[in-house]
Design a protein around this motif. Structure first.
Motif, PDB file in Angstrom:
ATOM      1  N   GLN A  25      14.590  24.328  32.186  1.00  0.00           N
ATOM      2  CA  GLN A  25      15.529  23.618  31.587  1.00  0.00           C
ATOM      3  C   GLN A  25      15.781  22.582  32.426  1.00  0.00           C
ATOM      4  O   GLN A  25      15.943  22.410  33.749  1.00  0.00           O
ATOM      5  CB  GLN A  25      16.990  24.515  31.308  1.00  0.00           C
ATOM      6  N   SER A  26      15.879  21.298  31.810  1.00  0.00           N
ATOM      7  CA  SER A  26      16.148  19.878  32.208  1.00  0.00           C
ATOM      8  C   SER A  26      16.993  19.214  31.485  1.00  0.00           C
ATOM      9  O   SER A  26      17.476  19.590  30.555  1.00  0.00           O
ATOM     10  CB  SER A  26      14.873  19.208  32.439  1.00  0.00           C
ATOM     11  N   CYS A  27      17.692  17.992  32.306  1.00  0.00           N
ATOM     12  CA  CYS A  27      18.429  17.362  31.508  1.00  0.00           C
ATOM     13  C   CYS A  27      17.952  16.648  30.488  1.00  0.00           C
ATOM     14  O   CYS A  27      16.967  16.272  30.392  1.00  0.00           O
ATOM     15  CB  CYS A  27      19.179  16.131  32.626  1.00  0.00           C
ATOM     16  N   PRO A  28      18.731  16.453  29.107  1.00  0.00           N
ATOM     17  CA  PRO A  28      18.173  15.745  28.017  1.00  0.00           C
ATOM     18  C   PRO A  28      17.792  14.309  28.176  1.00  0.00           C
ATOM     19  O   PRO A  28      18.597  13.732  29.129  1.00  0.00           O
ATOM     20  CB  PRO A  28      19.500  15.945  27.211  1.00  0.00           C
ATOM     21  N   LYS A  29      16.950  13.861  27.616  1.00  0.00           N
ATOM     22  CA  LYS A  29      16.535  12.528  27.701  1.00  0.00           C
ATOM     23  C   LYS A  29      17.669  11.440  27.347  1.00  0.00           C
ATOM     24  O   LYS A  29      18.589  11.992  26.646  1.00  0.00           O
ATOM     25  CB  LYS A  29      15.461  12.027  26.997  1.00  0.00           C
TER      26      LYS A  29
ATOM     27  N   GLY B 297      24.228  18.074  29.269  1.00  0.00           N
ATOM     28  CA  GLY B 297      23.163  19.232  29.369  1.00  0.00           C
ATOM     29  C   GLY B 297      23.863  20.468  29.150  1.00  0.00           C
ATOM     30  O   GLY B 297      23.045  21.329  29.054  1.00  0.00           O
ATOM     31  N   ILE B 298      25.006  20.766  29.122  1.00  0.00           N
ATOM     32  CA  ILE B 298      25.522  22.101  28.711  1.00  0.00           C
ATOM     33  C   ILE B 298      25.699  22.088  27.087  1.00  0.00           C
ATOM     34  O   ILE B 298      26.287  21.168  26.678  1.00  0.00           O
ATOM     35  CB  ILE B 298      27.034  22.256  29.444  1.00  0.00           C
ATOM     36  N   ARG B 299      25.264  23.319  26.733  1.00  0.00           N
ATOM     37  CA  ARG B 299      25.490  23.307  25.153  1.00  0.00           C
ATOM     38  C   ARG B 299      26.365  24.768  25.145  1.00  0.00           C
ATOM     39  O   ARG B 299      25.971  25.699  25.710  1.00  0.00           O
ATOM     40  CB  ARG B 299      24.027  23.683  24.815  1.00  0.00           C
TER      41      ARG B 299
END
Length: 102
Positions: free
Chosen positions: A96-100, A34-36
């Motif tokens: 903002q949410s966790c990627p699928k 989730g961190i970019r």
């Protein structure tokens, strides 16, 4: 009361924790889901890296404790509150949410 609040944070971190962007002078190697990390292109800028996908858990003892938007299930991250990073809170209405797939 503390345990009740901790359970509420764990159940709904997107509602209880502030979303933040971290700017850093050097690469922090934050590799939680989730961190970019985005390298910034201006060589004269004070901060060279931008990190999104983070929420502020608490600031204590001159440290920021952050978690990924994929938390719970990821590690907490401690960063110094000493000027080597800049923290900006987001209040733009975007959730903002966790990627699928995570």
């Amino acid at each position: 009361m503390g345990e009740t609040e901790a359970n509420a944070i764990r159940a709904h971190p997107d509602l209880k924790l502030v979303t933040v962007v971290v700017y850093a002078r050097q690469r922090l190697n934050l590799e939680e889901p989730g961190i970019r990390e985005v390298p910034l292109t201006d060589p004269k800028a004070e901060f060279q890296y931008k990190y999104t996908g983070l929420r502020l858990l608490i600031e204590s003892n001159r440290q920021y404790f952050l978690v990924s938007v994929c938390w719970p299930g990821t590690r907490a991250i401690a960063l110094p509150a000493d000027g080597s990073i800049r923290l900006e809170t987001l209040n733009d209405g975007k959730k903002q949410s966790c990627p699928k797939g995570r």
